[in-house]
Design a protein around this motif. Structure first.
Motif, short mmCIF file in Angstrom:
data_model
loop_
_atom_site.label_atom_id
_atom_site.label_comp_id
_atom_site.label_asym_id
_atom_site.label_seq_id
_atom_site.Cartn_x
_atom_site.Cartn_y
_atom_site.Cartn_z
N VAL A 91 -26.32 22.64 -1.11
CA VAL A 91 -25.10 22.92 -1.86
C VAL A 91 -24.20 23.69 -0.76
O VAL A 91 -24.59 24.20 0.25
CB VAL A 91 -25.62 23.95 -2.91
N GLY A 92 -23.10 23.69 -1.18
CA GLY A 92 -22.07 24.25 -0.21
C GLY A 92 -21.16 23.37 0.22
O GLY A 92 -21.44 22.28 0.36
N PRO A 93 -20.06 24.00 0.99
CA PRO A 93 -19.15 22.88 1.56
C PRO A 93 -19.62 22.51 3.00
O PRO A 93 -20.31 23.50 3.62
CB PRO A 93 -17.82 23.78 1.89
N PHE B 16 -32.24 23.04 -2.94
CA PHE B 16 -30.93 23.21 -2.94
C PHE B 16 -30.10 23.66 -1.79
O PHE B 16 -28.80 23.81 -1.50
CB PHE B 16 -30.35 24.15 -4.05
N GLY B 17 -31.05 23.53 -0.58
CA GLY B 17 -30.54 23.79 0.85
C GLY B 17 -30.18 24.88 1.33
O GLY B 17 -29.36 25.14 2.40
N GLU C 91 -28.06 30.84 -3.98
CA GLU C 91 -28.58 31.68 -4.88
C GLU C 91 -28.46 31.73 -6.40
O GLU C 91 -28.98 32.20 -7.17
CB GLU C 91 -27.93 33.08 -4.53
N TYR C 92 -27.56 30.73 -6.68
CA TYR C 92 -27.24 30.44 -8.10
C TYR C 92 -28.65 29.60 -8.56
O TYR C 92 -28.84 29.38 -9.97
CB TYR C 92 -26.14 29.45 -8.28
N TYR C 93 -29.15 28.73 -7.82
CA TYR C 93 -30.10 27.92 -8.38
C TYR C 93 -31.51 28.46 -8.02
O TYR C 93 -31.83 29.61 -7.44
CB TYR C 93 -30.17 26.66 -7.62
N TRP D 129 -35.95 32.59 -9.95
CA TRP D 129 -34.50 32.48 -10.24
C TRP D 129 -33.76 33.53 -10.71
O TRP D 129 -34.12 34.51 -11.62
CB TRP D 129 -34.57 31.34 -11.54
N ARG D 130 -32.65 33.93 -9.96
CA ARG D 130 -31.85 35.05 -10.41
C ARG D 130 -31.04 34.88 -11.65
O ARG D 130 -29.65 34.89 -11.49
CB ARG D 130 -31.05 35.43 -9.29
#
Length: 499
Positions: A27-29, A157-158, A325-327, A363-364
């Protein structure tokens, strides 16, 4: 406690889940190299290329082109002994360790634990009082245990991969920073050496002028003793000599400072190499610049710009770390070992053997406010790094333009002053001859001396500044190493083999 077949089945299922999750993208750019607005050529490039020089310098080892073996030797010594370079090398080692930690975070971890204990049970504790009533109770006992624990955080998720990407960029930045330090030390060493030769030349000019005025004073004193010259002329000649002599201590103080600075650059106490450099030599001849290149090529050559861009790469990767950290985070755990036994002979028996398999989830889910704040902070850091990179490119271009301008203009100044020096030297000879013939006063001779001293000193300063401008040009262009290509992988390999 899970039975062994069920544990292995759980581990196999979890492994299949991990393999499927790892096929996803981080995830992320993804990083995209910025395209700074640059002109196709430097403003001063044409003037530099049109210079009339005896030979051109190789940009990778430009100091050898000054045709001064001592300058080249001191630069080589500085690259081997300088303490700033030693510090930069230590920083590279620290960054390399951080990269290894980031690599290790993607791999499974494991540890082995074992213990053996001998126990002497108290009979005064509640447990001891109960056990002491048991028939055959023995207060002495032994216990043995051995386990193999394994764990693996699945980078679904990387986030960990983005962390490794950031660590790798920081490592490349540290490598490029070490190269930048080496190039700066080489340029500083050459610059200080040129200053030493310039100051020695100026001291020599002042000394020659003092000798000339001393001879003139002796002549006037001889004439005064015979009543031919007036006391006023003696006083005028003495004052003129004092003016020249007073310049020498100030120049010598500057020379001492420059020699001390050279020793520090070479990583030795002041005075170590003074005897060698004290032998007066001329200011090094300035070579031509064979490879001025373009502003775009300068970006790939200058290690400080590589540092700025790699810090931008790291900042970009940290955005992905924050977004991950969303995942949820998945992990695998396993334990193979032996339960606690009372006999070492039973430690690895089938009855004592045990196994565990764990699939973990973290999971947060109710902490997204903090996650959003972390992402915003990461994006702000990335914006700051981008602005820093663009500013670094502009300042690098400014350095090149300023160095090119100084080089061309100072060389023109040297040519003008050389012609003026030749004319004033003839004027001084003519004024002295006219004074001896009684046509002009002593003031005319002293003025001619002063003018000649001033222009000779100005020419020596201009020659020094010309050489320093050439050094600044080589440094501004990123000269002093074999610069890598633009590719990050090639950059990584090239920097790793630089030292």
């Amino acid at each position: 406690m899970l039975t062994r077949p069920r544990s292995l089945a759980l581990l196999m299922s979890a492994s299949l889940l991990a393999a499927s999750l790892l096929t996803g993208c981080a995830v992320g750019p993804d990083y995209s190299s910025p395209e700074p607005a640059l002109s196709p050529r430097f403003l001063g490039q044409e003037g530099v290329e049109e210079r009339d020089v005896q030979h051109n310098a190789n940009l990778q080892a430009w100091w050898a082109a000054f045709d001064d073996p001592m300058l080249a030797r001191f630069v080589t010594l500085a690259l081997e002994q300088n303490l700033d370079i030693e510090q930069a090398t230590a920083r590279v080692a620290q960054a390399r360790a951080s990269l290894r930690q980031a690599d290790a975070a993607l791999l499974p971890s494991g540890n082995v634990s074992a213990q053996g204990a001998e126990v002497y049970q108290s009979v005064e504790t509640p447990l001891g009082q109960v056990l002491s009533t048991t028939p055959g109770f023995d207060r002495r006992g032994t216990a043995y245990e051995a386990n193999l624990n394994m764990g693996w955080e699945i980078d679904a998720f990387g986030g960990l991969r983005r962390g490794r990407e950031a660590a790798r960029a920081e490592y490349v930045a540290s490598e490029a920073g070490a190269v930048a330090t080496r190039l700066a030390v080489a340029a500083q060493t050459a610059d200080v050496y040129v200053m030493i030769r310039g100051l020695q030349t100026r001291i020599n000019i002042a000394g020659q002028q003092a000798d000339t005025r001393r001879e003139l004073l002796d002549t006037i004193r001889f004439q005064y003793e015979r009543g031919v010259a007036a006391e006023l002329q003696v006083n005028q000649a003495e004052g003129a000599l004092a003016q020249v002599e007073a310049q020498i201590p100030a120049l010598e103080a500057g020379l001492d400072s420059a020699m001390n600075a050279l020793d520090v650059l070479l990583g030795v106490p002041p005075g170590t190499y003074r005897s060698e450099v004290s032998q007066v030599a001329s200011i090094p001849v300035v070579p031509g610049l064979a490879e001025t290149g373009t502003p775009a090529e300068m970006i790939r050559r200058r290690p400080d710009l590589i540092v700025a861009e790699q810090r931008l790469v790291a900042a970009n990767a940290r955005i992905g770390m924050a977004i991950s950290e969303y995942y949820p985070k998945f992990s695998l755990g396993a334990l193979l070992g032996s339960a606690t036994t009372i006999s070492s002979g039973n430690l690895f028996s089938s009855d004592a053997r045990e196994a565990q398999g764990v699939l973990g989830l973290r999971w947060r889910l109710f902490d997204f406010g903090r996650v959003e704040a972390q992402i915003a902070a990461a994006r702000g850091q990335e914006a700051e790094a981008l602005a820093a990179y663009r500013l670094a490119v502009l300042r690098a271009t400014e350095e090149v333009e300023n160095a090119f301008s100084a080089l061309v203009k100072r060389e023109a100044q040297v040519d003008i002053l050389a012609r003026g020096e030749s004319s004033l030297a003839r004027a001084r000879e003519n004024s002295l001859a006219a004074y001896e013939s009684g046509v002009v006063s002593l003031i005319e001779v002293l003025n001619a001396d002063a003018n000649l001293l001033q222009i000779s000193d100005m020419k020596a300063q201009a020659q020094t500044e010309t050489a320093r401008a050439a050094i600044a040009s080589f440094r501004a262009l990123g000269g002093g190493w074999e610069a890598p290509l633009a590719s990050n992988d090639r950059l990584y390999g090239a920097l790793s083999t630089t030292h």
